[in-house]
Design a protein around this motif. Structure first.
Motif, short mmCIF file in Angstrom:
data_model
loop_
_atom_site.label_atom_id
_atom_site.label_comp_id
_atom_site.label_asym_id
_atom_site.label_seq_id
_atom_site.Cartn_x
_atom_site.Cartn_y
_atom_site.Cartn_z
N LEU A 196 0.29 0.83 7.86
CA LEU A 196 -1.00 0.17 7.71
C LEU A 196 -1.76 0.71 6.50
N ALA A 197 -1.79 2.04 6.39
CA ALA A 197 -2.47 2.66 5.25
C ALA A 197 -1.84 2.19 3.94
N ARG A 198 -0.52 2.15 3.90
CA ARG A 198 0.19 1.68 2.69
C ARG A 198 -0.18 0.24 2.37
N ALA A 199 -0.29 -0.60 3.39
CA ALA A 199 -0.58 -2.02 3.18
C ALA A 199 -1.95 -2.24 2.55
N PHE A 200 -2.89 -1.34 2.82
CA PHE A 200 -4.26 -1.55 2.36
C PHE A 200 -4.61 -0.79 1.09
N ILE A 201 -3.69 0.04 0.56
CA ILE A 201 -4.08 0.90 -0.55
C ILE A 201 -4.44 0.12 -1.81
N ASN A 202 -3.86 -1.05 -2.01
CA ASN A 202 -4.20 -1.85 -3.18
C ASN A 202 -5.31 -2.85 -2.92
N THR A 203 -6.00 -2.71 -1.77
CA THR A 203 -7.04 -3.66 -1.36
C THR A 203 -6.54 -5.10 -1.55
N PRO A 204 -5.52 -5.49 -0.80
CA PRO A 204 -4.89 -6.79 -1.02
C PRO A 204 -5.82 -7.95 -0.71
N SER A 205 -5.60 -9.06 -1.39
CA SER A 205 -6.33 -10.29 -1.07
C SER A 205 -5.88 -10.85 0.27
N ILE A 206 -4.60 -10.66 0.58
CA ILE A 206 -4.04 -11.20 1.82
C ILE A 206 -3.02 -10.21 2.38
N LEU A 207 -3.06 -10.04 3.68
CA LEU A 207 -2.12 -9.15 4.38
C LEU A 207 -1.24 -9.99 5.29
N PHE A 208 0.08 -9.84 5.14
CA PHE A 208 1.05 -10.50 6.02
C PHE A 208 1.61 -9.47 6.99
N ALA A 209 1.52 -9.76 8.27
CA ALA A 209 2.01 -8.84 9.31
C ALA A 209 3.01 -9.57 10.19
#
Length: 244
Positions: free
Chosen positions: A155-168
């Protein structure tokens, strides 16, 4: 005027050749998702959920139709160009964590930021790991972490670039009920504070009900969107959207 959708899927069909037969996994799927919203894609096994998620993220090209991500039409792009779009705009959380076993927790979180050449990657990674409750596990390797801890790192890795969209993709599928609830809370908290658009595939109807929108797939088609039947299906509610 309203902004363009962060994700636009138009008449997407995906087929695969199996011997002498053609297997249609997705059949003329269309929908749009606005920035800052959350959407669950639900449906029975084999309905095309994970295939659709991969196409939305530019991991593959559809056989027919188009996918536009953050204003970019992915169709004419080659693999490297799609990867560049993902690195700029997209975060991922998978059921199987997909951490690099030879990197520590903080190093795993830093990877997307380092690929972008971002400054301050280590301090950002440390802050995110603190937020997910792993401030004391920075130097642990994945093999030294529980499944729930590994998913927190993811989760931390997914948000480090402040993504426009997150796919889970089934983000709690490999976790026990208590750990899954913790991960869900973290996912929605991080998503809300970052303003990220969330698109998740899940069999968990309680998790799906936490999103603002739901799309139900069956046989590769969207048969229900936000409780409104599509293509002659019987009317139902979000609670009635079932994975089986």
């Amino acid at each position: 005027m309203p902004s363009d959708p962060v994700l636009r899927v138009a008449n997407v069909t995906q087929t695969f050749e199996s011997g002498s037969k053609t297997l249609t996994v997705l059949d003329d799927v269309s929908f749009e998702i606005e920035a800052g919203t959350s959407c669950a894609i639900v449906g029975p096994s084999g309905s095309g959920k994970t295939t659709l998620l991969g196409l939305c993220a530019g991991l593959d090209r559809p056989t027919e139709g188009t996918v536009a991500l953050c204003g970019t039409d992915l169709s004419p792009l080659d693999e490297d160009e799609r990867a560049a779009v993902r690195n700029q705009h997209v975060g991922f959380v998978f059921q199987t964590f997909r951490l690099l076993p030879t990197l520590t927790a903080i190093e795993n979180v830093m990877v997307p930021a380092e690929l972008r050449g971002a400054a301050g990657a280590r301090s950002q990674a440390r802050e995110l790991l603190d937020r997910v409750g792993l401030g004391d596990r920075l130097d642990h390797y994945p093999s030294q972490l529980s499944g729930g801890e590994q998913q927190r790192v993811a989760l931390a890795r997914a948000f480090i670039n402040t993504p426009s969209i997150l796919f889970a993709d089934e983000p709690t599928g490999n976790l026990d009920e208590e750990t899954a609830a913790t991960i869900e809370d973290l996912l929605f908290d991080l998503n809300a504070t970052s303003g990220t658009t969330l698109v998740l595939v899940t069999h968990d109807l309680e998790l799906a009900d936490r999103t603002q929108r739901q799309l139900r797939l069956r046989g590769g088609k969207v048969v229900d969107a936000d409780g409104v039947p599509v293509g002659g299906a019987k009317k139902g509610s979000k609670k009635e959207i079932s994975p089986a």
